[in-house]
Design a protein around this motif. Sequence first.
Motif, PDB file in Angstrom:
ATOM      1  N   ARG A 195       0.828  -1.212   0.000  1.00  0.00           N
ATOM      2  CA  ARG A 195       0.000   0.000   0.000  1.00  0.00           C
ATOM      3  C   ARG A 195       0.865   1.266   0.000  1.00  0.00           C
ATOM      4  O   ARG A 195       0.495   2.249  -0.622  1.00  0.00           O
ATOM      5  N   VAL A 196       1.998   1.228   0.697  1.00  0.00           N
ATOM      6  CA  VAL A 196       2.870   2.423   0.682  1.00  0.00           C
ATOM      7  C   VAL A 196       3.974   2.287  -0.367  1.00  0.00           C
ATOM      8  O   VAL A 196       4.644   3.271  -0.695  1.00  0.00           O
ATOM      9  N   GLY A 197       4.155   1.093  -0.904  1.00  0.00           N
ATOM     10  CA  GLY A 197       5.244   0.854  -1.854  1.00  0.00           C
ATOM     11  C   GLY A 197       6.473   0.354  -1.115  1.00  0.00           C
ATOM     12  O   GLY A 197       6.810   0.832  -0.017  1.00  0.00           O
ATOM     13  N   LEU A 198       7.155  -0.609  -1.720  1.00  0.00           N
ATOM     14  CA  LEU A 198       8.276  -1.266  -1.032  1.00  0.00           C
ATOM     15  C   LEU A 198       9.387  -0.286  -0.666  1.00  0.00           C
ATOM     16  O   LEU A 198       9.914  -0.302   0.450  1.00  0.00           O
ATOM     17  N   THR A 199       9.757   0.592  -1.595  1.00  0.00           N
ATOM     18  CA  THR A 199      10.866   1.520  -1.339  1.00  0.00           C
ATOM     19  C   THR A 199      10.570   2.414  -0.140  1.00  0.00           C
ATOM     20  O   THR A 199      11.421   2.590   0.755  1.00  0.00           O
ATOM     21  N   ASP A 200       9.346   2.962  -0.104  1.00  0.00           N
ATOM     22  CA  ASP A 200       8.980   3.805   1.025  1.00  0.00           C
ATOM     23  C   ASP A 200       8.904   2.994   2.323  1.00  0.00           C
ATOM     24  O   ASP A 200       9.301   3.477   3.392  1.00  0.00           O
ATOM     25  N   ALA A 201       8.408   1.763   2.205  1.00  0.00           N
ATOM     26  CA  ALA A 201       8.311   0.920   3.411  1.00  0.00           C
ATOM     27  C   ALA A 201       9.696   0.669   4.000  1.00  0.00           C
ATOM     28  O   ALA A 201       9.902   0.774   5.221  1.00  0.00           O
ATOM     29  N   VAL A 202      10.651   0.346   3.132  1.00  0.00           N
ATOM     30  CA  VAL A 202      12.025   0.106   3.590  1.00  0.00           C
ATOM     31  C   VAL A 202      12.571   1.354   4.304  1.00  0.00           C
ATOM     32  O   VAL A 202      13.167   1.267   5.380  1.00  0.00           O
ATOM     33  N   ARG A 203      12.337   2.511   3.698  1.00  0.00           N
ATOM     34  CA  ARG A 203      12.828   3.758   4.277  1.00  0.00           C
ATOM     35  C   ARG A 203      12.160   4.052   5.622  1.00  0.00           C
ATOM     36  O   ARG A 203      12.813   4.406   6.613  1.00  0.00           O
TER      37      ARG A 203
END
Lengths: 300, 300
Positions: free
Chosen positions: B66-74
Amino acid sequence: MTVTATLDVPSGAPARLATPAPGDPRLSRLSLNQKTVDSWSLSDAIAGCVAHGLPALGVWREPVARVGLTDAVRMVRDAGLRVSSVCRGGFFTSADPETRRERHDDNRRALDEAAELGAPCLVLVPGGLPGDDRDLPAARSRAAAGVEALVPHALDVGVRLAIEPMHPIFAADRGVVSTLRQALDIAEPLPAEAVGVVVDTFHVWWEPEVEEQIARAAGRIASYQVCEWITPLPPDALLSRGMMGDGHIDFPHLTSCVSAAGYRGDVEVEIFNADVWAADGDAVLDTLTRRYVELVEPHL
Amino acid sequence: MTVTATLDVPSGAPARLATPAPGDPRLSRLSLNQKTVDSWSLSDAIAGCVAHGLPALGVWREPVARVGLTDAVRMVRDAGLRVSSVCRGGFFTSADPETRRERHDDNRRALDEAAELGAPCLVLVPGGLPGDDRDLPAARSRAAAGVEALVPHALDVGVRLAIEPMHPIFAADRGVVSTLRQALDIAEPLPAEAVGVVVDTFHVWWEPEVEEQIARAAGRIASYQVCEWITPLPPDALLSRGMMGDGHIDFPHLTSCVSAAGYRGDVEVEIFNADVWAADGDAVLDTLTRRYVELVEPHL
């Protein structure tokens, strides 16, 4: 020509084969566990078995007590029925020694009743974890000790103790013996004529290596009971059993295993389910005889 | 002096000890599986962990997507949290080869996501009996084959496959691997760095010889998850888990076994329960940290 479709209960699906008539040899080992038609008295259940051609009945102690043991024995004998099992003894797991002594005495009485009724076995429900007790291994040990203590009386009266392993859904509140493997571990050190196990499809269908455990149970299968695992699971876990063929259990396969292990006794249909209980009792017996001759009997 | 009692949720019972503050060393291995507070977004769950002093989070793929993997990782990295596991891969049991290929590809993507998130493992839910299929041994074989096929990619990306044995209540519709013994039978022929098991108290507490199986799992425990078996069982089987201490599981005993087997990773609290989900998320985290330091942490 008018054709009226026969419907199965509780599914409402059209029947897949004709209802076997009384006297049909395929019914010669079929037994009604009386809990399957919960609204019937002992007298109703006996009449139902006769009317539908079932030669055997699995009785519960409470409805027997309602008419009195002597009359119950007479009613069953007059109808020409076998009693395939008596439900139920057990409940061994209390942490209180006095309660365990009372249970032992009651289990002895249950054995006496089973002997009077001519039943080959008394079904033992092990009992759950008592109250706040979280020591499952200790409760399991008490269950094993409770069975062992009944062996002399079982031998005296000629009724076999039938340990019922129960689906792990009941491990906390009803039966701490969770697998056929565990039940056999308890039974094996004890004489086979005194202690056997119940193979109930609902309880054991999921068990890893159930085939090997059924084979290991050769000479120890005191009762074979059939009913179904259905999904979604009904809200009341105690009433979550289904009519054979309405769910996920491979009855031909498990029945073949039980037969290969040498079991030659009656096959009890025992279903606890609100929809089955709400259906007409005669329709339940019609459906279960059809499902039995379709899914179970050819594999015995 | 006015004393306001702190109450546990969802029981409403008075708290038995003070809520550990953030920074309390007893919380150093506690992880929130985000499904425990189902209404929280990933952002809410991260904030909740930080506010309550939990250093780790078990994430689900859907809220990450839902937030996108890249943003989730960050987001996770900026909060200074560990990701203790990613839920979930698996669902290997379709009888259709094309569906199984799609599942394999999706499981590879789940491993990639777990690697990006820095998670040590991907939790694998085996899958149930597909449709009308009643061949449980065959479905179990497909589950084992599905795990094995993922081993090369798991090694490539450095994420462990964590087979989750599931309580037999789910054998038909969710997880055909029913015991820790079975999960270990699947894992053992495969490299330990690629394939481990989940020890989830809800799923395995009833298992005969669970102690021996946990000991056997030494070096294979990829995740330790805690939640409770409560009675009466809630009507929806999927939401039948409880808060630790509200039911029948011996957490000190099982935790000691897991610790003795050498497990040094995070301990995830994963509760699916309508009453827990209806409670205030912060109250849920307060309660679970108290119950964790009472029942679990002293035995690690």
